[in-house]
Write a protein that holds these residues in place. Structure first.
Motif, PDB file in Angstrom:
ATOM      1  N   ASP A  19      93.759 139.080 104.505  1.00  0.00           N
ATOM      2  CA  ASP A  19      93.849 138.310 105.743  1.00  0.00           C
ATOM      3  C   ASP A  19      95.205 137.609 105.808  1.00  0.00           C
ATOM      4  OD1 ASP A  19      93.638 136.051 104.099  1.00  0.00           O
ATOM      5  OD2 ASP A  19      91.554 135.668 104.627  1.00  0.00           O
ATOM      6  N   TYR A  21      96.041 134.791 105.017  1.00  0.00           N
ATOM      7  CA  TYR A  21      96.305 133.938 103.858  1.00  0.00           C
ATOM      8  C   TYR A  21      96.683 134.732 102.610  1.00  0.00           C
ATOM      9  CZ  TYR A  21      94.015 130.692 106.982  1.00  0.00           C
ATOM     10  OH  TYR A  21      93.676 129.956 108.076  1.00  0.00           O
ATOM     11  N   HIS A  23      94.836 137.062 100.944  1.00  0.00           N
ATOM     12  CA  HIS A  23      93.764 137.478 100.031  1.00  0.00           C
ATOM     13  C   HIS A  23      92.711 138.246 100.807  1.00  0.00           C
ATOM     14  CE1 HIS A  23      92.046 133.606 101.454  1.00  0.00           C
ATOM     15  NE2 HIS A  23      90.895 134.257 101.329  1.00  0.00           N
ATOM     16  N   ASN A  25      89.669 138.968 102.698  1.00  0.00           N
ATOM     17  CA  ASN A  25      88.867 138.085 103.528  1.00  0.00           C
ATOM     18  C   ASN A  25      87.421 138.083 103.077  1.00  0.00           C
ATOM     19  OD1 ASN A  25      87.170 137.623 106.224  1.00  0.00           O
ATOM     20  ND2 ASN A  25      89.135 136.562 106.382  1.00  0.00           N
ATOM     21  N   SER A  67      89.980 134.638  93.837  1.00  0.00           N
ATOM     22  CA  SER A  67      90.711 135.280  94.922  1.00  0.00           C
ATOM     23  C   SER A  67      91.153 136.686  94.518  1.00  0.00           C
ATOM     24  CB  SER A  67      91.940 134.428  95.279  1.00  0.00           C
ATOM     25  OG  SER A  67      92.623 134.981  96.366  1.00  0.00           O
ATOM     26  N   SER A  69      93.432 140.150  96.001  1.00  0.00           N
ATOM     27  CA  SER A  69      94.420 140.615  96.972  1.00  0.00           C
ATOM     28  C   SER A  69      94.712 142.087  96.746  1.00  0.00           C
ATOM     29  CB  SER A  69      95.729 139.833  96.841  1.00  0.00           C
ATOM     30  OG  SER A  69      95.532 138.472  97.086  1.00  0.00           O
TER      31      SER A  69
END
Length: 137
Positions: A19, A21, A23, A25, A67, A69
């Motif tokens: 997303d 940010y 990472h 979503n 998190s 990614s």
């Protein structure tokens, strides 16, 4: 803990999973759960296209612990926490590939129903036998 899961599947992340940010979503974890569960069901013999019995999701939940990614890959562990007459509670743990750190843990409840009437039915015998191999205390 990894040793509490009975079935494993590798899930690669995709660029589109990130997303704004940077990472993966939170909603993507639900799609991952759906993928792991339905891949297992198909392999266990559920005919998702023409079978008379289908599983409908009536509940899902996810706790996020870390998190992720792109281009991370996840190891998804699958087990069954409750096996009823017509329903099942799958539990899924996501771990960084090859590591013991948990990224997310969730559950997903299916009620098996007649494809046409949508009335609850018993889990088919062949599928129930396969599910018993995933049950944990």
């Amino acid at each position: 803990m990894r040793d509490g899961y009975r079935h494993w599947q590798r899930i690669p992340t995709r660029w589109a999973d990130n997303d704004v940010y940077g990472h993966v979503n939170n909603v993507v974890h639900y799609a991952f759960m759906d993928t792991v569960i339905n891949t297992w069901l198909i392999d266990a013999g559920l005919d998702i296209h023409d079978g008379t019995v289908i599983g409908l999701c009536v509940e899902s939940h996810c706790n996020y612990r870390g998190s992720v990614s792109f281009p991370d890959a996840l190891d998804a562990g699958l087990r069954i926490g409750h096996l009823g007459r017509s329903s099942v509670r799958y539990e899924v743990g996501f771990y960084f590939e090859g590591r013991d750190d948990v990224v997310a843990e969730g559950h997903f409840v299916h009620v098996f129903v007649d494809r046409t009437t949508r009335k609850p039915v018993e889990i088919p015998a062949q599928l129930r036998t396969a599910m018993e191999g995933l049950v944990v205390a």
